[in-house]
Design a protein around this motif. Structure first.
Motif, PDB file in Angstrom:
ATOM      1  N   ILE A 179      20.450  55.267   8.527  1.00 41.65           N
ATOM      2  CA  ILE A 179      19.859  56.439   7.877  1.00 41.65           C
ATOM      3  C   ILE A 179      20.576  56.733   6.561  1.00 41.65           C
ATOM      4  CG2 ILE A 179      19.520  58.933   8.087  1.00 41.65           C
ATOM      5  CD1 ILE A 179      19.123  58.421  11.139  1.00 41.65           C
ATOM      6  N   LEU A 180      21.910  56.614   6.572  1.00 42.10           N
ATOM      7  CA  LEU A 180      22.663  56.822   5.339  1.00 42.10           C
ATOM      8  C   LEU A 180      22.235  55.818   4.272  1.00 42.10           C
ATOM      9  CD1 LEU A 180      26.276  57.474   6.697  1.00 42.10           C
ATOM     10  CD2 LEU A 180      24.849  59.094   5.444  1.00 42.10           C
ATOM     11  N   GLY A 181      22.085  54.568   4.668  1.00 44.45           N
ATOM     12  CA  GLY A 181      21.651  53.563   3.717  1.00 44.45           C
ATOM     13  C   GLY A 181      20.255  53.834   3.195  1.00 44.45           C
ATOM     14  N   ARG A 182      19.374  54.321   4.073  1.00 46.89           N
ATOM     15  CA  ARG A 182      18.020  54.672   3.659  1.00 46.89           C
ATOM     16  C   ARG A 182      18.029  55.798   2.633  1.00 46.89           C
ATOM     17  NH1 ARG A 182      12.912  52.660   3.166  1.00 46.89           N
ATOM     18  NH2 ARG A 182      11.398  54.361   3.166  1.00 46.89           N
ATOM     19  N   GLY A 183      18.930  56.757   2.828  1.00 42.88           N
ATOM     20  CA  GLY A 183      19.029  57.861   1.887  1.00 42.88           C
ATOM     21  C   GLY A 183      19.405  57.398   0.494  1.00 42.88           C
ATOM     22  N   LEU A 184      20.289  56.410   0.410  1.00 40.84           N
ATOM     23  CA  LEU A 184      20.673  55.878  -0.899  1.00 40.84           C
ATOM     24  C   LEU A 184      19.506  55.166  -1.572  1.00 40.84           C
ATOM     25  CD1 LEU A 184      24.219  54.421  -0.115  1.00 40.84           C
ATOM     26  CD2 LEU A 184      23.667  56.580  -1.225  1.00 40.84           C
ATOM     27  N   ILE A 185      18.674  54.504  -0.781  1.00 37.33           N
ATOM     28  CA  ILE A 185      17.553  53.748  -1.352  1.00 37.33           C
ATOM     29  C   ILE A 185      16.461  54.672  -1.845  1.00 37.33           C
ATOM     30  CG2 ILE A 185      15.681  52.158  -0.793  1.00 37.33           C
ATOM     31  CD1 ILE A 185      17.587  50.685   1.049  1.00 37.33           C
ATOM     32  N   VAL A 186      16.025  55.625  -1.012  1.00 37.84           N
ATOM     33  CA  VAL A 186      14.865  56.444  -1.376  1.00 37.84           C
ATOM     34  C   VAL A 186      15.178  57.452  -2.477  1.00 37.84           C
ATOM     35  CG1 VAL A 186      13.836  56.204   0.916  1.00 37.84           C
ATOM     36  CG2 VAL A 186      15.321  58.158   0.445  1.00 37.84           C
ATOM     37  N   VAL A 230       2.720  56.633  -6.079  1.00 41.50           N
ATOM     38  CA  VAL A 230       1.953  55.830  -7.036  1.00 41.50           C
ATOM     39  C   VAL A 230       0.972  54.992  -6.233  1.00 41.50           C
ATOM     40  CG1 VAL A 230       2.032  54.117  -8.864  1.00 41.50           C
ATOM     41  CG2 VAL A 230       3.891  55.766  -8.635  1.00 41.50           C
ATOM     42  N   VAL A 231      -0.317  55.083  -6.568  1.00 39.06           N
ATOM     43  CA  VAL A 231      -1.381  54.458  -5.794  1.00 39.06           C
ATOM     44  C   VAL A 231      -2.265  53.625  -6.718  1.00 39.06           C
ATOM     45  CG1 VAL A 231      -3.262  54.874  -4.159  1.00 39.06           C
ATOM     46  CG2 VAL A 231      -1.388  56.506  -4.326  1.00 39.06           C
ATOM     47  N   GLU A 232      -2.766  52.509  -6.195  1.00 43.30           N
ATOM     48  CA  GLU A 232      -3.733  51.690  -6.915  1.00 43.30           C
ATOM     49  C   GLU A 232      -5.137  52.093  -6.467  1.00 43.30           C
ATOM     50  OE1 GLU A 232      -2.831  47.582  -6.412  1.00 43.30           O
ATOM     51  OE2 GLU A 232      -0.718  47.817  -6.953  1.00 43.30           O
ATOM     52  N   MET A 233      -6.034  52.357  -7.435  1.00 37.44           N
ATOM     53  CA  MET A 233      -7.402  52.785  -7.144  1.00 37.44           C
ATOM     54  C   MET A 233      -8.389  51.959  -7.960  1.00 37.44           C
ATOM     55  SD  MET A 233      -7.047  56.955  -7.133  1.00 37.44           S
ATOM     56  CE  MET A 233      -5.841  57.817  -6.143  1.00 37.44           C
ATOM     57  N   THR A 234      -9.471  51.507  -7.304  1.00 38.79           N
ATOM     58  CA  THR A 234     -10.489  50.712  -7.975  1.00 38.79           C
ATOM     59  C   THR A 234     -11.644  51.600  -8.434  1.00 38.79           C
ATOM     60  OG1 THR A 234      -9.978  48.756  -6.654  1.00 38.79           O
ATOM     61  CG2 THR A 234     -12.126  48.806  -7.709  1.00 38.79           C
ATOM     62  N   VAL A 235     -12.107  51.385  -9.663  1.00 37.71           N
ATOM     63  CA  VAL A 235     -13.252  52.119 -10.215  1.00 37.71           C
ATOM     64  C   VAL A 235     -14.539  51.509  -9.672  1.00 37.71           C
ATOM     65  CG1 VAL A 235     -14.438  52.799 -12.326  1.00 37.71           C
ATOM     66  CG2 VAL A 235     -11.934  52.611 -12.310  1.00 37.71           C
ATOM     67  N   THR A 236     -15.354  52.315  -8.999  1.00 40.64           N
ATOM     68  CA  THR A 236     -16.613  51.827  -8.425  1.00 40.64           C
ATOM     69  C   THR A 236     -17.767  52.051  -9.404  1.00 40.64           C
ATOM     70  OG1 THR A 236     -17.181  53.939  -7.391  1.00 40.64           O
ATOM     71  CG2 THR A 236     -15.751  52.453  -6.144  1.00 40.64           C
ATOM     72  N   GLY A 252      -0.876  49.387  -1.232  1.00 42.87           N
ATOM     73  CA  GLY A 252       0.155  49.347  -2.256  1.00 42.87           C
ATOM     74  C   GLY A 252       0.670  50.714  -2.636  1.00 42.87           C
ATOM     75  N   ARG A 253       0.380  51.738  -1.808  1.00 40.20           N
ATOM     76  CA  ARG A 253       0.899  53.082  -2.079  1.00 40.20           C
ATOM     77  C   ARG A 253       2.430  53.052  -1.992  1.00 40.20           C
ATOM     78  NH1 ARG A 253      -1.235  58.520  -1.193  1.00 40.20           N
ATOM     79  NH2 ARG A 253      -3.206  57.502  -0.721  1.00 40.20           N
ATOM     80  N   ARG A 254       3.065  53.577  -3.032  1.00 35.13           N
ATOM     81  CA  ARG A 254       4.525  53.600  -3.090  1.00 35.13           C
ATOM     82  C   ARG A 254       5.023  55.005  -3.385  1.00 35.13           C
ATOM     83  NH1 ARG A 254       7.417  48.990  -4.607  1.00 35.13           N
ATOM     84  NH2 ARG A 254       8.584  50.207  -6.119  1.00 35.13           N
ATOM     85  N   GLU A 255       6.137  55.346  -2.763  1.00 40.78           N
ATOM     86  CA  GLU A 255       6.766  56.630  -3.056  1.00 40.78           C
ATOM     87  C   GLU A 255       7.844  56.422  -4.106  1.00 40.78           C
ATOM     88  OE1 GLU A 255       8.200  57.876   0.690  1.00 40.78           O
ATOM     89  OE2 GLU A 255       6.218  58.327   1.508  1.00 40.78           O
TER      90      GLU A 255
END
Length: 599
Positions: free
Chosen positions: A79-86, A315-321, A397-400
């Motif tokens: 959990i500590l390591g995760r905190g450093l990453i996010v 950040v999300v990828e969206m396609t134009v229809t 591909g949704r990323r935080e």
């Protein structure tokens, strides 16, 4: 002549060997083998309890690993390591190492190995590796050496460094304490450091040049070509680009970023530059260059709403229809930012559509077309509203984005946990738990995301290894093995006696635990020294060294398990890289002891 081991001891040894063979063959998953091992111990001890115990005591041995402090410690460290990453707290350190790796991969790995070794001499090697793991996972994502090729050598380097001083690991302290209780003088911090340094120099070429080649690249390969997004990056007053030429910053940019139609000369505030790259590369380039890929006011609005609500920016990828109102519009004329409070930071266009007539407006803005993929940044609810109202299809591909506002706080929590554990103010278990709780309370890690920090594979493996260690100890198997060893050593030379003791303790530590190996091995070493007329100190050091040669199995030491999930290792990886290293270290350390004590 020693007697036969008890039935329980025989059964404990059979279960241990069977588990090892099952892990080595790799036909079943680690989780299944671990759970089967626990089940066999539970059922066996229920119907055939240990002497003086009830059936329920056997259940406590089998399932006690799930509540053991070692497992709780490992989960807290994850959990500590995760905190450093996010929070992006390790990005500065990762960028420094990334530059070294960009200059030369081998030099970068050598510097990293030396760093892990030296730090582990003075700081408990577990928190050292906890700090290094997320850095090298981040480096691997940025195109440096794969994590699977770096984490195993780093773990070994930290274990060797921890061996070099009496304070490097808790096992060293345990052996020294038992030896003092048995009548041996207290050892100083650097009492045997020269022996370990010499052995470390012998092992270094193997860690640096050979071990990485023995490990596979366990990165998940992309099954399709990564989309490239185009954006217009605006230079700000605080931007890395301001007052510089492109050649001056090229080395700091992530791989895959390209500049288009750049005019010669220095960049100036307000200047807009065409840039292209993958989703991850665009995000990294914006962070490194401190530029803006969308209007500053909407970026501030998103950040303000993030601070108020506590929701993560995504950040999300969206396609134009075909039904989207955005078709044929440009970003400035679309009103996306005003209507939804989200920012489009890039546009991907399929190659078949590139070069069509009227692709760009008169001022150079790209016109949106059906099939384009937009890279959109904002809060979750705003992103959903934008996709629904403007007929966009959300892709995978949704990323935080890293919560960089918490980066300093996360780094401080980790540093505090490492410091109090390293100086012995509190046990590592308490320090890690306190740090994990603070990560939750301060919002560095969210409760609903904690599952991403933990590995189910590691959890059940730790629980199984603790059960195996207890049954080997409590059944008398470890004691019987020690007696058998002492009986056979009377016919060997002092040098071979040292090596045999070290190999025996190494075997115990790789299949039971460091504590079991130390507890069983230290009194045996004293007894053998008395029987053979040898000084006890080199034999005790052989035990201490053997307790730390935990390279050959993932269950041997907690850091082995910490790297397992991040490096995507299987049991065979530990065996094929760890057994040669054990051989190198046993040989080098035995020779060092023989020469030092003139045996």
């Amino acid at each position: 002549m020693i007697g036969m081991p008890s039935y329980h001891a025989i059964a404990a040894m059979v279960v241990t060997v069977a588990m090892f063979i099952a892990f080595a063959r790799g036909r079943m998953s680690i989780e299944i083998i671990s759970l089967l091992t626990i089940a066999v111990i539970a059922v066996g001890l229920y119907f055939f309890p240990l002497e003086g115990q009830s059936p329920t005591d056997g259940l406590a041995i089998a399932f006690g690993g799930f509540g053991h402090y070692a497992l709780i410690t490992i989960c807290a460290l994850m959990i500590l390591g995760r905190g450093l990453i996010v929070t992006g707290a390790l990005e500065p350190a990762a960028r420094v190492l990334e530059r070294i790796f960009k200059f030369n991969l081998q030099i970068g790995l050598l510097v990293s190995l030396m760093l892990a070794f030296v730090l582990s001499m003075f700081v408990n090697n577990t928190p050292v590796l906890v700090l290094l793991i997320p850095i090298f996972v981040t480096l691997a994502a940025r195109g440096a050496m794969p994590a699977s090729k770096t984490l195993m050598p780093l773990n070994a380097a930290s274990l060797i460094g921890g061996l070099a001083t009496t304070i490097g690991t808790s096992t060293n302290i345990l052996v020294v304490s038992i030896a003092v209780d048995l009548g041996m003088p207290m050892m100083s911090v650097f009492h045997y450091t020269p022996i370990v340094l010499a052995a470390g120099l012998v092992a270094l070429p193997y860690l640096w040049l050979v071990m990485p080649k023995m490990l596979d690249d366990n990165r998940i390969e992309q099954t399709h070509e990564m989309r490239r997004f185009y954006t217009r990056l605006r230079v700000t007053e605080n931007s890395l680009l301001n007052g510089r030429e492109l050649s001056q910053i090229a080395s700091r940019l992530p791989a895959g970023i390209e500049f288009h139609d750049v005019k010669p000369g220095l960049f100036r505030p307000g200047q807009r530059i065409k840039v292209s790259g993958t989703h991850e590369a665009i995000e990294e380039a914006i962070a490194v260059m401190r530029g803006e890929a969308a209007p500053g006011w909407v970026l501030e609005r998103i950040k303000r709403k993030h601070d108020e609500s506590g929701e993560d920016i995504q950040v999300v990828e969206m396609t134009v229809t075909a039904d989207s109102r955005l078709t044929s519009r440009t970003l400035p004329t679309s009103g996306i930012a005003d209507l939804y409070g989200v920012a489009v930071v890039g546009i991907h266009r399929p190659d078949t559509l590139i070069g069509q007539k009227d692709e760009f407006s008169d001022v150079g803005d790209i016109r949106i077309r059906e099939g384009d993929v937009l890279l959109v940044m904002g809060l979750p609810d705003d992103l959903e509203a934008f996709a629904s109202a403007d007929s966009l299809l959300q892709l995978e591909g949704r990323r935080e984005l890293p919560r960089r506002s918490k980066a300093v706080l996360a780094a401080a929590i980790m540093a505090g946990s490492v410091a109090v554990a390293s100086f012995g103010l509190v046990p590592i278990a308490i320090a890690a738990l306190a740090g994990a709780i603070l990560m939750f309370l301060t919002g560095c890690v969210k409760f609903d995301r904690v599952g991403r920090a933990l590995s189910a594979q590691v959890i059940v493996l730790v629980a199984a290894s603790i059960s195996i260690g207890r049954i080997i100890d409590e059944s008398g198997a470890a004691e019987w093995l020690g007696q058998a060893l002492s009986y056979g050593l009377q016919y060997l030379s002092p040098a071979l006696v040292l090596a045999a003791i070290m190999v025996f303790v190494t075997f115990l530590t790789n299949f039971a635990s460091n504590a079991t190996a130390a507890t069983v091995g230290t009194p045996i070493a004293f007894a053998i020294a008395a029987q053979l007329g040898l000084p006890p100190e080199p034999l005790v050091l052989a035990v201490l060294f053997g307790c730390n040669l935990s390279y050959a199995t993932p269950i041997a030491y907690q850091t082995n398990m910490l790297i397992m999930a991040e490096g995507s290792y299987d049991f065979a990886d530990y065996v094929k890289t760890g057994v040669p290293l054990v051989g190198i270290m046993v040989t080098a350390l035995s020779i060092g002891l023989v020469l030092t004590y003139q045996l």
